[in-house]
Each structure stands twice: as structure tokens, then as C-alpha cells.
Write a protein that holds these residues in place. Structure first.
Motif, PDB file in Angstrom:
ATOM      1  N   UNK A  69       0.912  -1.241  -0.065  1.00 52.76           N
ATOM      2  CA  UNK A  69       0.043  -0.037  -0.046  1.00 52.76           C
ATOM      3  C   UNK A  69       0.698   1.250   0.061  1.00 52.76           C
ATOM      4  N   UNK A  70       0.233   2.587  -0.455  1.00 54.82           N
ATOM      5  CA  UNK A  70       0.862   3.697  -0.235  1.00 54.82           C
ATOM      6  C   UNK A  70       1.077   4.025   1.082  1.00 54.82           C
ATOM      7  N   UNK A  71       2.031   5.217   1.410  1.00 54.91           N
ATOM      8  CA  UNK A  71       2.177   5.802   2.648  1.00 54.91           C
ATOM      9  C   UNK A  71       0.980   6.317   2.857  1.00 54.91           C
ATOM     10  N   UNK A  88      -5.432  11.391  12.976  1.00 54.34           N
ATOM     11  CA  UNK A  88      -4.943  11.067  14.076  1.00 54.34           C
ATOM     12  C   UNK A  88      -3.969   9.867  14.203  1.00 54.34           C
ATOM     13  N   UNK A  89      -4.069   9.218  12.883  1.00 57.33           N
ATOM     14  CA  UNK A  89      -2.936   8.001  12.728  1.00 57.33           C
ATOM     15  C   UNK A  89      -2.262   8.270  11.267  1.00 57.33           C
ATOM     16  N   UNK A 249      -2.882   1.305  11.103  1.00 57.31           N
ATOM     17  CA  UNK A 249      -2.094   2.818  11.072  1.00 57.31           C
ATOM     18  C   UNK A 249      -1.435   2.840  12.573  1.00 57.31           C
ATOM     19  N   UNK A 250      -0.439   3.650  12.709  1.00 62.34           N
ATOM     20  CA  UNK A 250      -0.097   3.951  14.129  1.00 62.34           C
ATOM     21  C   UNK A 250      -0.613   5.445  14.373  1.00 62.34           C
ATOM     22  N   UNK A 251      -1.183   5.380  15.744  1.00 61.90           N
ATOM     23  CA  UNK A 251      -1.587   6.651  16.198  1.00 61.90           C
ATOM     24  C   UNK A 251      -0.198   7.666  16.671  1.00 61.90           C
ATOM     25  N   UNK A 252      -0.461   8.917  16.358  1.00 55.45           N
ATOM     26  CA  UNK A 252       0.434  10.053  16.419  1.00 55.45           C
ATOM     27  C   UNK A 252       0.850   9.966  17.873  1.00 55.45           C
ATOM     28  N   UNK A 263      -2.663  10.330   6.338  1.00 54.21           N
ATOM     29  CA  UNK A 263      -1.558  10.967   6.543  1.00 54.21           C
ATOM     30  C   UNK A 263      -0.230   9.924   6.601  1.00 54.21           C
ATOM     31  N   UNK A 264       0.797  10.325   6.151  1.00 57.63           N
ATOM     32  CA  UNK A 264       2.015   9.952   6.073  1.00 57.63           C
ATOM     33  C   UNK A 264       2.697   9.876   7.336  1.00 57.63           C
TER      34      UNK A 264
END
Length: 1048
Positions: A69-71, A88-89, A249-252, A263-264
Motif C-alpha cells: 500500500x501507499x504511504x 490522528x494516525x 495505522x499507527x497513532x500519532x 497521513x504519512x
């Protein structure tokens, strides 16, 4: 496939026979099986806790192994399709990122080991267990000691990818390397192994990764051979792409936010705002709290103190006045509304403006304007230079009303090392000083940029001093803790090398740095109050002050005075040709005579002719003085001539090994070139710690230089690691037998005494580098000592007098740790126990190069270095004084004269021994024979005379006895004999002898004084004797009273 099916139907043995419920979506997750040889895989459902439920979804064929997958997107396993990350991720698509360093992230290995040292040193070396990389929130910091700290991460890539990270590498005394190895432990990016030092904040680094297993290494080793602790290496935001898909996805992290989906990366919160984990926006802090950029929470504002504001001055107005202004330090984190809070002092007090700086004058307005070319100023008015002079261009700042346009100031955070865009230095009339920062660990930075230089005469490559310009500044530091002031020099805005550092409070003093390259230069002053990261301002009163800055020969600069020059017909001035200087009396260019060289006058920089030192001569361009590898030495009653061309090739000598407290072995390596080459400097020392793809980052070329060397078997590098090169001799002062020259002393007691009849030849060098402890520059003395036995090849050890290893070759005491090599050889011959005959270092001259035993590092004070060079090349050329004749015996009429050397022989080369002289001679046998023959003849003659006289004596004695007997008989027989008869056989001519006995001499005299036959005295007439019939002669006698003859 069978493994996936087994995972799908696994049942806990303990629950066999029980009725299991159908698994809910929250009780299992999806995973992919390993890729097969065709690049395919299966998606299977895996329960979070095996044996709790049943009825898992059946395995289905998954996406291709190369799918990604893309960023900003993630792979939804339910549908096996890419979905954008929620607000937020964030995600990297096919990668992972490590930007939180509260602790070492999972998967990293953090180890520290001792360098490989001799087992005998193991008890002394300190433990390196705690010398690892340290996580500090937003980044991870390296060790700062001699241990080898390694941060490792292993990753398996499904496709080719990259690894990226940001780093700060400020100190070249740390070896920082990043490299990648595959599963066969083979390096894949060897060309980018050694990292370059950073100049301005964080720098980005990226390396390509290949598919398969990759092990990433961040490794540091510090060389703390000086007392100063180096700055650590910082690393943050490590990102790796090319790994397996990401299914979420990773949370900020706190302090960041992602306002939009897909968001990348997350954005940091601005100042005075905060955010929690996974935030989509930042929240403002309450008025009584504050937050720094990227904060996860707000902090209460402390009450303001006098450390939270500073003072400055406004620009001069039309009336020539300036106002004193007080300002809050940025960012303002204190509150002036709290009880006992300090208030900002009132501003607006007017004072007279300081005068303009030299070379400037006030124009129509109140601002200072530079004087036009051809004029000069002391700050009041511009004046034209007199005829025959030209302006000495430069920059001189000693009045600080406003910051000059070619200077800028900023603040570098000591916590996250980001530039804050606020002023770090403020003007204060007669000085400029450091303002308050956000924290005491911030770096207050002031930078002066000079576009180039225009020296009064061309600077030649082989000149004694390649001084293009010089910068001199007067400064002072006032500190209550361990503050530090750094002075750094940058070339063409690419490098920023620390030149000098001052720690703690210093009195008002001056420092000068020589510029040797004509390029765009930047001079930077950085002041840090404390290296400890603490919030708030406790040491704002610790300041650094700059009173004046003076830069000479600035291109496009201004002049504060004019200097003499050679006028041209057009009225302008032109520099003299190389080798010439302006004659003060005539104002024309005159060539410097032989034995002199051009040197800039310290006051105005005008080149003038100066005499060379003893034992040196000037080159053709009169740019320097050098020794042509020869010397004439006058001693009482003789003249000695030295020639040592072989020493012009140079040499290298290494001390050590020494050991740091952590057990890192290192040595000081010196390179020396004495003479010849028209004065060109042949010794070079390099810093290959930060060498990039283009070669060494920093090389020092001089007559004598020094570098810190770590053997290659310790670091694992291909060659020895050389760092911190410095020059110990940029120009030759002179060559003499005196122990003192130009205030440089070569104490003879540092080395064993030489021969009393032949003094050492001493080379005196001085360096242009002026440091804090060596205000006059470093210096070097090299004693050249004669020893005819050290010729040829093979002698590579350096003796330390009084050492512990004897060597029968030379009569010296050899240490185990000092080596000598030829110029241009590698630094690899560091065998500690290698015999001289087996050392594989290239041969130079068969010489001995020694450092003082009392100062094994070559210096006793850190400023003056001493060496002893023992070689046959240090002996004078052989002459008639050095040999004597030996005259042989005369053998067979031939005598030989042979010439031999005087012992001890103190000469080399030169005249050979005269040939043997052969000449004719008379031997002792001839003279012995002559003496014997002469003696024999004299003895025979004396014997004959003795026999003759003996016979005569016998006859006389007989006659005397006969006469006595006859006289007695006649007296008894007759009373008066009338005649005396001579018996037959008696000599009638013999004298009459008296009865009185005479001596031998008297007898001899009497015998020789006989009268001849038939001779009579006048008046006497003796008758002729007549023979009688009885055989006697008859002589007539005449009485004395009668004149008639009577016959007997």
C-alpha cells in the motif's frame, strides 16, 4: 496450507469434549502465511487465545507477496484492500518508523564492548557494559567514551527498500559509522560507512536496502585522548521501507497530530499547545500555563525573575542618540502577574551613540556609511590616502550600536537541536553579549561571513606562511558553572570546524586565527551555559562578551589606515612582483637580497624583507627560508661540512601504544621533513575518521605534524584510523648548534649526552597555529646527532633512553612501542614485539628517531616538541682532520705509510682515506754494518798503538834500570868515573833518564821529544863517538869550566 489449516482448527486439550462457541471477529485476527516459491501466500484466521472458540473463517488465497500500500494507507485484511489511515494516525505503507525514544524500541539490540586490547591490560580497562546508546525521548544519544557502542536492528524486506534517519554528528573525535550487512554478514553499502560531521542542526541520511535479510548497525567509538569529553552523536526518526505490508495505522504520539485522513506523518504541535496520543488537533494551554513546540502537556508558568529579560540598544536616531531597551527573553514562559514576580524595567533611557567603527563615517543621516575606496577613517570622517599609499582593507568592529549587516545571530536548542529563529546575541554599545535563551543548554550563535580576501601581495603555495588574512577578537566569559565558548571556522558554507574552546570564566583576552585559504569564510561563536538539559533559566547571568573583531585583507572591506605601496604612472598602486618589496626611502619595488625573505609587517600587513635564520637560505621567490640539507660548522681550529640530502625525504615516528581509561589503544604519530625541496613542506597528517567518498576530510601539511592513530586491527577498518591532525612546524627558524633560538629552548638534558667533540645540530620549527595554552604557536626542535654505525636499511625502532629492551645493533636502549617509517608509508607497522631485523615497515635511512624519556609523548608542556635523530647523515663529511698516518718499519729498503680514521670516527662520506705511501729507505742493517766496521778499525788501530807504546815503554824501563845499576856499580868501584861506556846493543841516541820515576803521560812526552841524530843546540860541539876495541863507544867529555875539548 496444512499449517494454516492446523492453526484454524486447533483446540485446547484441556477443553476437549466441551461445546465451544463460534468465534467472534474480536476473538481472532488475520495473518498471511509465508510466501512460497511462486510468490503466493494464504490468508488465515488466527485466534487471539487458542481453544476458546471454534468456527474460524476458512483460509483464502492472499495478495501477492510483492503487494504493498501507499504511504498513509493500510491493508485491511478482511477485504485485502488498501484503506486510508484515519485522522490522528499515520502509516508508511510498506515501512516502519521509530520516532519515540523514551526507551529502546522492540526489535533493537543495544550493546557495548571493549575495544580489542592486550590481555595484560584487561585488569586496568574499565567495564563498558553501561556505555550504550541512551534513549532521550525524541532521539537516542551515543556514548562519549572509548567503548564501542552498537545499535542494531534486523529486518527482512519483501522488496527493495530504504532506511532513512536524521542525525547530529558535531565532534570528529568520535568515530560514527552506519553500515548494513546481509544474512552472510557481508557489508552492502561500504562506501557510505563513515558518516560526515554535521554543521547546522539535523541532517538527513538515506541508504538503499536490498530484498532479503538486512542488519542495520549504528556504531560509535570516541577517542577521549584529550581531557575534553566529545559531543555525542544523536539519531532520530529512523524509517525503513520495503518490509511486509502494514495491516494497521499507527497513532500519532503525544505532542503531534494528524488533521486529515491518509497521513504519512504527524505534525508537531506549535508552542503553547499540546496534544495526546492519536490527536487530530492540538489544544491551547491555559493562560497560566505554557508548552514548548511538540509538547504533550502544558506546564505552569513560573514567576518572572531578572533572568527572564535582557537589554539592548536601538539604532541611532537623527540626534545621534540611542535608547536602552529591556525585552523579555523568547519564548516568554514566565508570568509577571504572580506574586513576587519581577517586572520589566522601564525602557527609553537615551544615551549618546557610540562613534562609527573604523572605516566608516556618518553620512547625511545618522547611520554609519563605509568610506569609499582610496580613503580611510578612524570612525569620525573619511580621509584620502596620501600619495604612494593605499588603503589597508579589512573589517574592524569595536562599537556595537547595531548588528553589522554581514553578521547574524540565532539560537540552537540544546534539547532537540532545532533552530529557534530568535536572537542569541545582543548589542550593548562597546560590546556584544549573549542574551537569554529558552533554556540554559541552548547554544547562542553569532556568525560573521566574509566573502573573500585580497592580500597585498600574492600568497604563493611554498611561502613560509600562507597567511591570506587573520582575524583577531577580544572576548570575555563570565560564568558560575561550566559554560563553554566555541570558535568555529567554515569554508564556502560547507564545513564548520571547531578551532578553539574556552571553558568557564576567562579574563578579557585576545585570540588570533590565521586564514590560509582565499574563499568565502564564516566565523562562528557559540556559547552554551551548561550542557545539562534542564527546563527553565537558572544561569542567564552567565554571559560571553565580544569587545572587538578585526579581520584583515577583506575583499570589498574598509580601511582604518593606509600603507605604503608602489605607485604606478596612472596614480594607482600595484603590488610588487614576487620576491620584491617596497623600499621605504624610494617608494619603489626592490628585490629582496639573497638570504632574506618576504614577511608581512604585523602592524599594517605590508610585506618587507627579513633576514633568514642561521643555517638557512632563501628560495628564489624570497617567499621562505629553508635548509638545503647542508651546513658549514666552524669549530676551533677546523671547519666541518655536513650534507644530509637523504633526510629531506622525511620520516614518520609513532609513540605508544597508550591506553585510555576504557582500554582503547592509541598512539601519537609524527611526520617530519627537515630540509631540501626548495622549502616545500613534505610532511602531511590526515583525519580519515570522517573521510567520505571524495577522500580525507581534513589534511594538515607542514614540516612537522602530529595525529592520533588507532591501529586497524582494533577498529576493524581497512587502514589505521587517524584523527585530530595538528601542525607542529609551519616554518623553519634556523639550524644551529645552540640550544636556544627565538625563545625556543631545546634542553640537552632531555636526551643522553653526545660526543664532547661534536655538538648536535638542532633544527628549530614554529607553527602558525596559536591555541589557548600555546599563545605563541607550537614549536618543534629536532636534534641531529652523528653515529656512523647507523647506515643503510632496517633500523625502524625509536629508542627511549632507559627503556627495557636491549638491542645489540646500536648501543641504544630500544622501547617496544616506538616505530619509524619512511614518508608516504602506511601506519600499519605497529607490532609491539617485532625485532628490528623482522619489521616489515619500509626502510628509510637506518636511523634512530627518539623522543625524550621524560616526556614520552614528545612534549613536556604540550607546546614545544623535542626529537633526537641519530643517523650517519648527521655526521660531518670526512676530511684530512678525521684521519692520521701510521709509518711502518723500513723493511728491505722499503718503508710504507698507512692512513687510518681517528677513533671514534665522527664523519661520514666526504674524502676517502689517502692511499698507502711507499718510499725507499736505508735499513738498520746497513748502518749497523757501517758501525761495526768502523768500530773494528778503531779498535785495531788502538790495539796497535797500545802494543807499540807498550814495547817502547819496556825498552825505556830496561835502559833506565841498566843505567841505575851501572851508576850504583861505578859509585862503588870508582870515586869519579871519567867516562860512561855504552854497552853493545844499547841505543846511543836514547835520552838520558833520571832516576826520578815519571807518569805514563810524562814518559810518552819524553819519548816523543827526543833530539834527532847529529843535531846539537847552538853553541855546543859534541865530538863524534868512536868505537873502541872492546865494543864500547868512546865519547870525549868536556868539563863545564873549560872550553877545550877533552877526550875520554
Amino acid at each position: 496450507m496444512p499449517l494454516a489449516l492446523c492453526l484454524a482448527v486447533t483446540v485446547s486439550p484441556g477443553r476437549t469434549g466441551e461445546q465451544l462457541h463460534v468465534c467472534k471477529e474480536s476473538e481472532y485476527h488475520y495473518e498471511y502465511t509465508a510466501c512460497d516459491s511462486s510468490g503466493s501466500r494464504w490468508r488465515v484466521a488466527v485466534p487471539h487465545t487458542p481453544g476458546l472458540c471454534t468456527g474460524l473463517p476458512d483460509p483464502v488465497r492472499g495478495t501477492e507477496c510483492s503487494f504493498s500500500c501507499k504511504a498513509g494507507e493500510f491493508l485491511e485484511m478482511q477485504t485485502q484492500m488498501c484503506r486510508p489511515c484515519a485522522e490522528g494516525t499515520y502509516s508508511l505503507g510498506t515501512g516502519v518508523r521509530f520516532d519515540e525514544w523514551d526507551e529502546v524500541p522492540h526489535g533493537f539490540a543495544n550493546v557495548a564492548t571493549n575495544m580489542e586490547v592486550d590481555d595484560s591490560f584487561g585488569d586496568v580497562a574499565e567495564n563498558c557494559t553501561a556505555s550504550t546508546w541512551v534513549p532521550l525521548g525524541d532521539y537516542v544519544a551515543s556514548n562519549t567514551d572509548e567503548c564501542m557502542a552498537t545499535l542494531m536492528y534486523a529486518v527482512s524486506l519483501k522488496q527493495s527498500g530504504t532506511v532513512t534517519f536524521e542525525y547530529i554528528y558535531p565532534d570528529s573525535s568520535i568515530v560514527f559509522e552506519f553500515f548494513v550487512q546481509n544474512d552472510q554478514c557481508q557489508p552492502t553499502v561500504e562506501e557510505s560507512r563513515w558518516m560526515r560531521t554535521t554543521e547546522k542542526g539535523w541532517e538527513f541520511h538515506s541508504v538503499e536496502l536490498s530484498r532479503g535479510n538486512n542488519v542495520l548497525y549504528w556504531r560509535t567509538t570516541a577517542f577521549s585522548v584529550w581531557s575534553k569529553v566529545p559531543k555525542p552523536v544523536l539519531v532520530r526518526n529512523i524509517g525503513i521501507t520495503g518490509v511486509a505490508f502494514t495491516s494497521e495505522c499507527f497513532p500519532c504520539k503525544p505532542g503531534t497530530f494528524a488533521p486529515a485522513a491518509g497521513s504519512a506523518a504527524c505534525q508537531p504541535c506549535p508552542a503553547d499547545t499540546f496534544s495526546g496520543k492519536g490527536a487530530t488537533a492540538c489544544q491551547p494551554c491555559d493562560p497560566e500555563t505554557y508548552a514548548e513546540p511538540g509538547s504533550g502537556s502544558c506546564k505552569p508558568r513560573p514567576p518572572c525573575t531578572d533572568k527572564d529579560f535582557f537589554y539592548t540598544h536601538t539604532a541611532c536616531d537623527a540626534d545621534g542618540e540611542t535608547q536602552l531597551m529591556y525585552k523579555w527573553a523568547e519564548p516568554k514562559i514566565c508570568s509577571e502577574e504572580l506574586p513576587q514576580a519581577a517586572q520589566l524595567p522601564p525602557s527609553g533611557i537615551k544615551t549618546r551613540c557610540p562613534p562609527c567603527n573604523p572605516g566608516f563615517a556618518k553620512g547625511n543621516g545618522s547611520t554609519c556609511q563605509p568610506c569609499p575606496y582610496g580613503s580611510y577613517s578612524n570612525g569620525s570622517a573619511c580621509l584620502s590616502c596620501p600619495e604612494g599609499t593605499e588603503p589597508a582593507l579589512g573589517l574592524e568592529y569595536k562599537w556595537w550600536n547595531v548588528l553589522p549587516p554581514n553578521m547574524e545571530t540565532t539560537v540552537l536548542s540544546g534539547i532537540n537541536f532545532e533552530y529557534k529563529g530568535i536572537a542569541g546575541w545582543e548589542v550593548a554599545g562597546d560590546y556584544i553579549y549573549t542574551a537569554a535563551g529558552a533554556s540554559d543548554s541552548d547554544f547562542m550563535i553569532l556568525t560573521l561571513v566574509v566573502p573573500g580576501f585580497s592580500p597585498p601581495s600574492p600568497v604563493l603555495e611554498d611561502t613560509e606562511s600562507r597567511e591570506v588574512a587573520r582575524i583577531t577578537f577580544v572576548f570575555e566569559t563570565l560564568c558560575s558553572v561550566g559554560c563553554e565558548l566555541y570558535f568555529m571556522v567554515g569554508v564556502n558554507s560547507r564545513t564548520n570546524t571547531p578551532v578553539e574552546t574556552w571553558t568557564g570564566s576567562t579574563g578579557k583576552q585576545s585570540y588570533t586565527y590565521l586564514v590560509e585559504k582565499n574563499a568565502t569564510m564564516s566565523f562562528t561563536w557559540a556559547f552554551q551555559r551548561t550542557p545539562y538539559h534542564e527546563a527553565g533559566r537558572r544561569f542567564t547571568s552567565d554571559v560571553a562578551k565580544l569587545y572587538s573583531i578585526n579581520v584583515t585583507n577583506v575583499q570589498g572591506g574598509v580601511a582604518s589606515f593606509c600603507r605604503r605601496c608602489a605607485p604606478q604612472p596612472t596614480g594607482s598602486c600595484a603590488p610588487c612582483s614576487p620576491g620584491s618589496a617596497v623600499d621605504p626611502s624610494s617608494g619603489t619595488c626592490q628585490p629582496c637580497p639573497s638570504g632574506t625573505y618576504l614577511r608581512s609587517h604585523p602592524s599594517d600587513g605590508t610585506p618587507t624583507c627579513h633576514p633568514c635564520g642561521p643555517g638557512t637560505c632563501s628560495n628564489q621567490l624570497r617567499s621562505l627560508c629553508y635548509n638545503n640539507c647542508s651546513l658549514a660548522l666552524a669549530l676551533p681550529g677546523r671547519m666541518l661540512r655536513f650534507e644530509f640530502p637523504s633526510l629531506g625525504m622525511g620520516a614518520g615516528v609513532g609513540t605508544g601504544p597508550s591506553f585510555t581509561p576504557k582500554g582503547l589503544p592509541y598512539s601519537h604519530h609524527f611526520r617530519l621533513s627537515l630540509c631540501g625541496h626548495q622549502g616545500r613542506k613534505m610532511a602531511s597528517c590526515a583525519d580519515n575518521v570522517t573521510a567520505g567518498r571524495g577522500g580525507p576530510a581534513h589534511v594538515v601539511t607542514s614540516y612537522v605534524c602530529q595525529a592520533i592513530v588507532v591501529p586497524p586491527d582494533i577498529t576493524g577498518a581497512r587502514a589505521a584510523v587517524s584523527s585530530q591532525p595538528i601542525s607542529l612546524g609551519d616554518y623553519l627558524l634556523g639550524v644551529t648548534t645552540s640550544s636556544v633560538l627565538d625563545n625556543i629552548v631545546s634542553p640537552p638534558e632531555l636526551f643522553p649526552p653526545g660526543h664532547p667533540d661534536l655538538p648536535d645540530i638542532i633544527f628549530f620549527f614554529r607553527s602558525n597555529d596559536m591555541t589557548q595554552p600555546c599563545s605563541g604557536g607550537r614549536a618543534t626542535t629536532i636534534r641531529l646527532r652523528c653515529d656512523p654505525l647507523h647506515l643503510g636499511t632496517g633500523t625502524l625502532a625509536v629508542p627511549r633512553w632507559g627503556g627495557d629492551t636491549g638491542d645489540p645493533e646500536g648501543g641504544f636502549t630500544w622501547p617496544r612501542h616506538l616505530l619509524l617509517s619512511g614518508l608516504g608509508t602506511s601506519l600499519g607497522c605497529f607490532a609491539l614485539e617485532t625485532p628490528l631485523s623482522q619489521c616489515q615497515c619500509p626502510s628509510l635511512l637506518g636511523v634512530i628517531l627518539a623522543v625524550p624519556s621524560k616526556c614520552p609523548e614528545g612534549t613536556c608542556d604540550g607546546c614545544t616538541f623535542h626529537f633526537l635523530w641519530v643517523t650517519a647523515e648527521g655526521c660531518p663529511r670526512c676530511s684530512s682532520f678525521h684521519h692520521r698516518p701510521i709509518v711502518g718499519a723500513c723493511i728491505g729498503g722499503v718503508q710504507k705509510t698507512t692512513y687510518v680514521w681517528r677513533e671514534p670516527r665522527l664523519c661520514h662520506g666526504g674524502d676517502a682515506l689517502p692511499p698507502q705511501v711507499i718510499q725507499a729507505c736505508r735499513s738498520m742493517d746497513f748502518w749497523l754494518k757501517v758501525g761495526i766496521s768502523t768500530g773494528t778499525c778503531v779498535a785495531v788501530l788502538l790495539a796497535a798503538l797500545a802494543a807499540y807504546f807498550w814495547k817502547k815503554t819496556q825498552k825505556l824501563e830496561y835502559k833506565y834500570s841498566k843505567l841505575v845499576m851501572d851508576a850504583v856499580a861505578r859509585e862503588s868501584d870508582a870515586t869519579s868515573p871519567d867516562s860512561c861506556a855504552i854497552m853493545e846493543g844499547e841505543d846511543a841516541e836514547d835520552e838520558l833518564l833520571f832516576a826520578t820515576e815519571m807518569s805514563l803521560f810524562g814518559k810518552f812526552k819524553a819519548l816523543t821529544a827526543k833530539f834527532p841524530h847529529h843535531r846539537m843546540a847552538p853553541g855546543l860541539n859534541f865530538p863524534t863517538p868512536q868505537r873502541m876495541p872492546d865494543g864500547f863507544d868512546s865519547v870525549p867529555l868536556k868539563t863545564s869550566s873549560s872550553s877545550t875539548k877533552q877526550e875520554l
